[in-house]
Motif scaffolding. Structure first.
Motif, PDB file in Angstrom:
ATOM      1  N   ASN A   1       0.811  -1.217   0.000  1.00 50.45           N
ATOM      2  CA  ASN A   1       0.000   0.000   0.000  1.00 50.45           C
ATOM      3  C   ASN A   1       0.843   1.266   0.000  1.00 50.45           C
ATOM      4  OD1 ASN A   1      -2.662  -1.324   0.204  1.00 50.45           O
ATOM      5  ND2 ASN A   1      -1.636  -2.201   1.972  1.00 50.45           N
TER       6      ASN A   1
ATOM      7  N   GLY B   1       1.899   1.708  -3.436  1.00 54.04           N
ATOM      8  CA  GLY B   1       0.821   2.295  -4.239  1.00 54.04           C
ATOM      9  C   GLY B   1       0.720   3.796  -4.052  1.00 54.04           C
ATOM     10  N   ASN B   2       0.856   4.228  -2.828  1.00 51.46           N
ATOM     11  CA  ASN B   2       0.754   5.671  -2.573  1.00 51.46           C
ATOM     12  C   ASN B   2       1.953   6.437  -3.092  1.00 51.46           C
ATOM     13  OD1 ASN B   2      -1.754   6.347  -1.023  1.00 51.46           O
ATOM     14  ND2 ASN B   2      -1.052   4.501   0.000  1.00 51.46           N
TER      15      ASN B   2
ATOM     16  N   ALA C   1       1.443   6.834  -6.669  1.00 56.20           N
ATOM     17  CA  ALA C   1       0.479   7.901  -6.970  1.00 56.20           C
ATOM     18  C   ALA C   1       1.150   9.262  -6.899  1.00 56.20           C
ATOM     19  CB  ALA C   1      -0.680   7.843  -5.995  1.00 56.20           C
TER      20      ALA C   1
ATOM     21  N   PHE D   1      -6.726  -5.412  -5.381  1.00 56.10           N
ATOM     22  CA  PHE D   1      -7.402  -4.643  -6.430  1.00 56.10           C
ATOM     23  C   PHE D   1      -6.913  -3.201  -6.470  1.00 56.10           C
ATOM     24  CE2 PHE D   1     -10.203  -1.922  -4.017  1.00 56.10           C
ATOM     25  CZ  PHE D   1     -10.435  -2.610  -2.843  1.00 56.10           C
ATOM     26  N   ALA D   2      -6.463  -2.704  -5.302  1.00 55.83           N
ATOM     27  CA  ALA D   2      -5.976  -1.323  -5.274  1.00 55.83           C
ATOM     28  C   ALA D   2      -4.775  -1.164  -6.206  1.00 55.83           C
ATOM     29  CB  ALA D   2      -5.610  -0.938  -3.855  1.00 55.83           C
TER      30      ALA D   2
ATOM     31  N   LEU E   1      -6.005  -1.023  -9.697  1.00 56.18           N
ATOM     32  CA  LEU E   1      -6.606   0.290  -9.985  1.00 56.18           C
ATOM     33  C   LEU E   1      -5.523   1.343 -10.218  1.00 56.18           C
ATOM     34  CD1 LEU E   1      -9.644   0.674  -7.565  1.00 56.18           C
ATOM     35  CD2 LEU E   1      -9.674   0.675 -10.046  1.00 56.18           C
ATOM     36  N   ASN E   2      -4.491   1.282  -9.413  1.00 59.37           N
ATOM     37  CA  ASN E   2      -3.400   2.238  -9.596  1.00 59.37           C
ATOM     38  C   ASN E   2      -2.702   2.017 -10.934  1.00 59.37           C
ATOM     39  OD1 ASN E   2      -3.933   3.278  -7.109  1.00 59.37           O
ATOM     40  ND2 ASN E   2      -2.396   2.068  -6.038  1.00 59.37           N
TER      41      ASN E   2
ATOM     42  N   ASP F   1      -4.493   3.708 -13.732  1.00 62.31           N
ATOM     43  CA  ASP F   1      -4.164   5.132 -13.789  1.00 62.31           C
ATOM     44  C   ASP F   1      -2.788   5.342 -14.417  1.00 62.31           C
ATOM     45  OD1 ASP F   1      -4.891   7.798 -13.183  1.00 62.31           O
ATOM     46  OD2 ASP F   1      -3.429   7.782 -11.559  1.00 62.31           O
TER      47      ASP F   1
ATOM     48  N   ARG G   1      -1.979   7.273 -18.015  1.00 63.45           N
ATOM     49  CA  ARG G   1      -1.066   8.421 -18.128  1.00 63.45           C
ATOM     50  C   ARG G   1       0.017   8.157 -19.176  1.00 63.45           C
ATOM     51  NH1 ARG G   1      -0.984  11.979 -13.431  1.00 63.45           N
ATOM     52  NH2 ARG G   1      -2.666  11.342 -12.045  1.00 63.45           N
TER      53      ARG G   1
ATOM     54  N   ARG H   1     -15.647   2.116  -7.685  1.00 60.81           N
ATOM     55  CA  ARG H   1     -14.454   2.726  -8.283  1.00 60.81           C
ATOM     56  C   ARG H   1     -13.826   1.849  -9.344  1.00 60.81           C
ATOM     57  NH1 ARG H   1     -13.003   3.207  -3.041  1.00 60.81           N
ATOM     58  NH2 ARG H   1     -11.092   2.045  -3.380  1.00 60.81           N
TER      59      ARG H   1
ATOM     60  N   ARG I   1      -5.272  -9.862   2.589  1.00 62.08           N
ATOM     61  CA  ARG I   1      -4.401  -8.839   2.035  1.00 62.08           C
ATOM     62  C   ARG I   1      -3.659  -8.099   3.119  1.00 62.08           C
ATOM     63  NH1 ARG I   1      -9.089  -7.191  -0.861  1.00 62.08           N
ATOM     64  NH2 ARG I   1      -9.279  -8.574  -2.619  1.00 62.08           N
ATOM     65  N   SER I   2      -2.513  -7.603   2.731  1.00 63.24           N
ATOM     66  CA  SER I   2      -1.824  -6.688   3.621  1.00 63.24           C
ATOM     67  C   SER I   2      -2.712  -5.470   3.772  1.00 63.24           C
ATOM     68  CB  SER I   2      -0.498  -6.290   3.014  1.00 63.24           C
ATOM     69  OG  SER I   2       0.014  -5.224   3.732  1.00 63.24           O
TER      70      SER I   2
ATOM     71  N   ARG J   1      -2.277  -2.264   5.205  1.00 65.41           N
ATOM     72  CA  ARG J   1      -2.003  -0.850   5.390  1.00 65.41           C
ATOM     73  C   ARG J   1      -2.251  -0.175   4.081  1.00 65.41           C
ATOM     74  NH1 ARG J   1       2.855  -1.369   9.460  1.00 65.41           N
ATOM     75  NH2 ARG J   1       1.597  -2.170  11.069  1.00 65.41           N
ATOM     76  N   ARG J   2      -3.424  -0.351   3.626  1.00 65.15           N
ATOM     77  CA  ARG J   2      -3.692   0.082   2.281  1.00 65.15           C
ATOM     78  C   ARG J   2      -4.001   1.564   2.256  1.00 65.15           C
ATOM     79  NH1 ARG J   2      -9.056  -2.473   0.156  1.00 65.15           N
ATOM     80  NH2 ARG J   2      -7.970  -4.292   0.835  1.00 65.15           N
ATOM     81  N   LEU J   3      -3.472   2.177   1.248  1.00 60.49           N
ATOM     82  CA  LEU J   3      -3.825   3.560   0.962  1.00 60.49           C
ATOM     83  C   LEU J   3      -4.023   3.604  -0.525  1.00 60.49           C
ATOM     84  CD1 LEU J   3      -1.261   5.574   3.009  1.00 60.49           C
ATOM     85  CD2 LEU J   3      -3.682   5.529   3.318  1.00 60.49           C
ATOM     86  N   ARG J   4      -5.242   3.703  -0.898  1.00 59.50           N
ATOM     87  CA  ARG J   4      -5.463   3.797  -2.339  1.00 59.50           C
ATOM     88  C   ARG J   4      -4.885   5.096  -2.836  1.00 59.50           C
ATOM     89  NH1 ARG J   4      -6.105   3.561  -6.261  1.00 59.50           N
ATOM     90  NH2 ARG J   4      -8.120   4.357  -6.850  1.00 59.50           N
ATOM     91  N   THR J   5      -4.725   5.162  -4.132  1.00 63.72           N
ATOM     92  CA  THR J   5      -3.901   6.247  -4.643  1.00 63.72           C
ATOM     93  C   THR J   5      -4.634   7.531  -4.967  1.00 63.72           C
ATOM     94  OG1 THR J   5      -4.213   5.380  -6.833  1.00 63.72           O
ATOM     95  CG2 THR J   5      -2.255   4.696  -5.633  1.00 63.72           C
ATOM     96  N   ARG J   6      -5.901   7.477  -5.154  1.00 66.93           N
ATOM     97  CA  ARG J   6      -6.540   8.704  -5.630  1.00 66.93           C
ATOM     98  C   ARG J   6      -7.820   8.972  -4.867  1.00 66.93           C
ATOM     99  NH1 ARG J   6      -4.483  10.502 -10.206  1.00 66.93           N
ATOM    100  NH2 ARG J   6      -6.314  11.713 -10.682  1.00 66.93           N
TER     101      ARG J   6
ATOM    102  N   LEU K   1      -8.024   7.673  -0.422  1.00 65.09           N
ATOM    103  CA  LEU K   1      -6.738   7.917   0.213  1.00 65.09           C
ATOM    104  C   LEU K   1      -6.813   7.892   1.724  1.00 65.09           C
ATOM    105  CD1 LEU K   1      -5.420  10.734  -2.040  1.00 65.09           C
ATOM    106  CD2 LEU K   1      -4.477   8.465  -1.791  1.00 65.09           C
TER     107      LEU K   1
END
Lengths: 468, 571
Positions: A285, A288-289, A292, A318-319, A322-323, A326, A330, A353, B3-4, B6-11, B15
């Motif tokens: 995660n 992923g950030n 972003a 899935f995150a 999704l990233n 994006d 781009r 989403r 799943r792990s 500490r998820r932070l989705r990106t947008r 977030l």
């Protein structure tokens, strides 16, 4: 936790004193054992290392308030409030005349749940620091929270005398007047705050409450909606600034980075996330950030690299997919983007989403009908997301479904009244549909919100040309 | 699939995920009673009598702690007189295990009130044995046969138990078409369309499956439960219209409810604008609450934002768990009290002509709740001095310090607040009102005069703990009256609102079995009358708008007010 304090006797004989003039030094000197964590098993190593260093410093200098205070800041910065309260109490005992340790001690007390002692302590400090707007503001807000409206008002006014027109102080004072149901004054203050900071959600919310009290329901509803999610913002002070430097725990750092990303400050968030990644390179995660942030700061290729690493670590997240959508969009690699969009939908079919991401790719590939269907699914699953409706407007426009586009646009505006493009589109579509009265009302509102905007000006001219 | 976390989705909005992975900052240094008023410890208000009463219930959230999100929420209960013997029986919702791996899981339980303060477990006899992972319950006579039926929310399909009138219940979920498969929490029966039968409102929380579970940690680094924002999968509420033939129709979409999502936990059903039509208030965890105003045409519109009941006085959404509708200042408008997470205050929304104002700071309830996480809650005049008191059942959803009980790190003491009048309360000592401090991970609380002695007692469920039955032993400061507000068949009419004039003072009560969280209260209305010895008049506003007057009544008794049998009342 070890005992909080220990009184160490000073020299017993006069020979221990260089001179009678130094008699004060012969008095017993207060030395305190540093507060240490009883159980460190689950504490982040970064925090433990910092704690170790500061505990050593406080052990070497048991009588040094700063050594204990800094240790307290380390604890508070990383959410270890019990230890923070103890350490900062030590600092205040050692340096009772230093108000800043007491400020931080009051904050720790409050976080620890002892609001009464926290308020008493902060009130005393506020008297000692009459020129610190941040301290006056915090005390005023605490007083407001427990119903001391007069005290709160006085506190905010003191702070405003120090920092005139500071928007957060104006909002606080507005809150005090709203609490007394002095709607007119409350609204004026909130409006002043909004002139200084139009994005201040708290100001919108207080303005909304005041407008409602004044019977101006339509304006109130809009302002209240704009204020949803508000929370008090604190004026910075030296001790809080110092505490922030010690935020090294995983949770604290990622939280800080998240806040910055939500504010659109990706360039500031990126170095924080890179520091976290240096310690935890396999956190999907955080990868992923960081990706972003890289994308938002003009480095999508490097972002893509991080996402590929994340995918190797967990191809079911899935995150990450999704990233990747994006990232590939781009980079204009639409087939890859679509592949990951489809995978996102497979992994999280109930996530609006995911369908929205797929729809966006399909629209870029000029496949508007399937995009429209994906958006409808997204709207079904995520009915409060204005972005979905903005996309539906676009899809319907491409599919020449003007009435439906207008309806979705209306919904987008309802959900996000500040989304200027949607408001402009709605006014335009209303105008095209020939509903001139409605169009005039919408344009008037736009003129109020964004008078300088070129598209707004164009709409105004068009309406005038049609006699409105 | 795990799943792990500490998820932070990106947008965008996604977030915000990780920040909430950890519970809010800890509450160190405090001990029970630390936030209590400085006044000396007084006599007990309650005595814990679950064991001698025979109400033996151990809530099981799981047999193996997996930190799956539903484990944190479960624990509802409800009072009902299922056998119509005049004594209130107790139904307790059980969780069990979401992955029992072949092991037997415990069932919900029904305790029959034998009188004399004794109960008997009649679950098997009543046919109520089942193995779903339960959350909450609602009580109401949906089929109009004069006895109360039971609706139970679960992880997975909810269940409607029809009271057969012979001591037994039958699962009629399929025939009634109410087996919503989501994560149901609070629920309640009410007649929203004025057709004189009870419809059903079901609040749903998070669209959860084991597959979406994630790992979260506390700020202490401990493995911990996540917050709903981590999952970002809010649900929609469901409205079932009673067709009058034993079947319901899901009208959520046509009623307008499906346009809004929320992490729904609490539910209050009342006529908030006094237009004669029942409205619904849904409390959402970490999201704006919804105030569904009845449009009198089968539709509802969410007016929470303008009404000032969506978020707190600062504009912030709160955790919003236990939700109580009650007229706290006797002005005829139903106010709201909501329990929240540690670090937030519990919140009082005062209703003035349909517009709500967060008046928490002025009530004396703000600071006392700051260090606790409230769930079950309810107002009752426990000492009968004529002012409503407040009981709050607390328990944590995340790990922080100090730990009050080593064997249950989520346990907290409960709180009792004495009503002072003028919308002010003060915390009672001993904390929680019991001589021995009770510290548990409390969830649902339900209020009832189970021993028919004219005062209100409390039952609450401790998550992964023992159910507590608190018998009211408070020193009484006045007289009382109890009222049943029923229709011609003798069934309680939820949403009925009664104003009483007694001793020169106005008292108001809402019949709101659906209250607290996931729980159902005694349908009898209890009023502490203070020094008054009789009620001059009772004016009832029935759902649908009809108003009638009853009385006078002597204090110290239960009276049954039947819709249609009173005198016409002047509005």
């Amino acid at each position: 936790m070890v005992p909080r304090s220990r009184l160490v006797s000073g020299p017993r004989s006069l020979a221990g004193c260089a001179a009678l003039a130094l008699f004060a030094a012969c008095a017993p000197k207060l030395e305190l054992a540093p507060v240490v964590l009883a159980d460190t098993r689950s504490i982040d190593p970064e925090v433990l290392e910092l704690v170790r260093v500061k505990v050593e410093a406080a052990t070497r200098s048991r009588g040094d308030a700063r050594a204990h205070g800094v240790l307290g800041l380390v604890y508070s910065a990383n959410g270890l409030w019990e230890a923070a309260e103890g350490s900062l109490a030590n600092a205040t005992r050692l340096a009772p005349d230093d108000p800043w340790w007491r400020v931080q001690h009051a904050i720790a007390l409050r976080e620890a749940g002892d609001g009464a002692r926290a308020k008493t302590e902060l009130a005393e400090v506020a008297r000692a620091l009459p020129s610190e707007a941040g301290v006056q503001q915090r005390l005023a807000q605490w007083l407001l929270e427990e119903g001391d409206v007069a005290g709160a008002r006085a506190g905010f006014e003191r702070a405003l005398a120090l920092v005139p027109d500071q928007p957060d102080l104006l909002v606080g004072l507005a809150g005090a007047f709203v609490a007394r149901e002095d709607w007119k004054t409350g609204f004026d203050l909130a409006a002043r705050a909004l002139r200084r900071d139009p994005s201040a959600k708290s100001a919108h919310y207080q303005a909304g409450l005041a407008l409602r009290g004044l019977g101006r329901a339509a304006e109130a509803e809009r302002e209240l909606a704009l204020g949803l999610g508000a929370k008090p913002r604190w004026i910075d002070d030296p001790s809080s600034r110092e505490a922030r430097e010690f935020r090294v725990s995983f949770v604290a750092q990622v939280g800080d980075a998240t806040d910055l990303m939500l504010q659109g400050k990706h360039a500031l968030a990126l170095p924080i996330l890179e520091r976290v990644l240096a310690k935890r390179p396999d956190d999907v995660n955080v990868l992923g950030n960081a990706a972003a942030c890289l994308q938002e700061t003009g480095n999508p290729a490097r972002g893509l690299e991080l996402l590929k690493r994340a995918l190797v670590l967990d191809d079911q997240a899935f995150a990450t997919h999704l990233n990747l959508v994006d990232a590939y969009v781009r980079l204009k690699q639409l087939d890859d983007a679509e592949r990951h969009a489809v995978r996102s939908c497979q992994l999280a079919p109930e996530l609006g989403r995911a369908h929205l991401a797929r729809a966006r790719v399909l629209m870029l590939k000029d496949q508007f009908e399937p995009a429209y269907l994906a958006l409808r699914e997204s709207a079904r699953l995520d009915a409060n997301n204005p972005t979905v409706y903005v996309a539906l407007v676009e899809a319907c426009a491409k599919l020449m479904r003007a009435d439906e586009a207008r309806a979705w646009c209306q919904r987008a505006v309802e959900l996000d009244p500040l989304h200027l493009p949607s408001r402009v589109n709605l006014a335009y579509m209303t105008l095209v549909a020939g509903d001139l009265d409605a169009a005039k009302a919408q344009v008037d509102e736009l003129v109020r919100i964004a008078p300088e905007n070129e598209r707004v000006q164009a709409l105004k001219r068009e309406l005038e040309a049609r006699g409105r | 699939m795990k799943r792990s976390a500490r998820r932070l989705r990106t947008r965008g909005a996604a977030l915000a995920l990780l920040a909430a992975c950890s519970p809010p900052p800890s509450a160190p240094g405090a001990t029970p009673n630390a936030a209590s008023p400085a006044s000396a410890i007084g006599p007990a208000w309650f005595e814990e009598v679950s064991r001698p009463s025979g109400v033996l219930f151990e809530h099981v959230r799981t047999t193996k702690q997996r930190f799956w999100f539903p484990e944190t929420i479960t624990g509802g209960l409800g009072w009902l007189d299922y056998d119509r013997d005049g004594r209130m029986d107790l139904f307790v919702v059980q969780a069990g295990d979401l992955a029992p791996e072949g092991k037997a899981v415990p069932s919900d339980r029904l305790f029959h009130n034998l009188g004399g303060g004794r109960f008997e477990d009649v679950t098997e006899k009543a046919g109520l044995v089942e193995s779903a992972y339960g959350m909450g319950c609602a009580v109401g006579d949906y089929d109009g046969d004069g006895d109360p039926d039971l609706f139970v929310t679960n992880i997975g399909p909810d269940v409607l138990w029809r009271n057969d009138g012979n001591g037994g219940f039958t699962d009629v979920t399929k025939a009634a078409r109410v087996g919503c498969p989501g994560w149901g929490t609070s629920c309640g029966f009410f007649d929203y369309d004025g057709d004189l039968d009870l419809d059903l409102f079901v609040v749903n929380y998070v669209r959860w499956t084991p597959e979406i579970e994630i790992d979260c940690t506390s700020s202490y680094g401990e493995r911990d439960y996540c917050a709903p924002v981590n999952y970002n999968r809010p649900s929609q509420s469901v409205l079932y219209r009673n067709e009058g033939d034993g079947r319901f129709t899901d009208v959520s979409e046509s009623a307008g409810l499906s346009t809004a999502f929320g992490n729904g936990l609490g539910l209050a059903l009342a006529d908030f604008d006094r237009d004669g039509w029942l409205d619904a208030y849904v409390s959402n965890d970490g999201m704006p609450n919804q105030l569904w105003m009845n449009q009198r045409n089968g539709r509802f519109a969410d007016k929470a934002v303008l009404a000032g009941a969506a978020v707190n006085r600062n504009g912030a959404a709160e955790a919003s768990m236990g939700t109580v509708p009650a007229d706290l200042n006797a002005d005829g408008f139903v106010d709201l009290f909501i329990t929240n997470l540690r670090g937030e205050t519990n919140t009082v929304y005062l209703n003035r002509n349909g517009a709500f104002t967060d008046k928490t700071p002025q009530t004396g309830l703000a600071m006392a709740s700051l260090q606790y996480t409230g769930f079950g809650d309810g107002f009752a005049d426990f000492d009968q001095d004529g002012e409503l008191d407040l009981y709050v059942a607390n328990g944590r959803v995340g790990y922080w310090k100090p730990v009050f009980r080593e064997d249950d790190v989520y346990a907290e003491p409960n709180q009792l607040f004495r009503g002072l009048g003028g919308l002010k309360w003060e915390e009672v000592t001993p904390q929680g009102g019991t001589k021995e401090l009770l510290v548990g991970n409390s969830r649902g609380a339900a209020f009832c005069d189970y021993d028919d002695d004219g005062d209100v007692d409390v039952a609450y469920s401790d998550n992964q703990g023992t159910l507590k039955l608190l018998r009211n032993v408070a020193a009484k400061r006045g007289s009382w009256i109890e009222l049943r507000l029923v229709d011609a068949k003798g069934s309680d009419v939820p949403g009925a609102f009664v104003e009483l004039d007694a001793g020169g003072k106005r008292f108001t009560r809402l019949l709101a079995p659906c209250s607290s969280i996931c729980s159902s209260n005694d349908p009898r209305v209890h009023v502490g009358l203070g020094v008054a010895t009789k009620v001059d008049v009772a004016r009832v506003a029935w759902p649908g708008g009809k108003r009638e007057e009853f009385g006078p009544f002597e204090a110290g008794k239960l009276f049954v007010l039947v819709r249609g049998s009173g005198r016409p009342a002047v509005k």
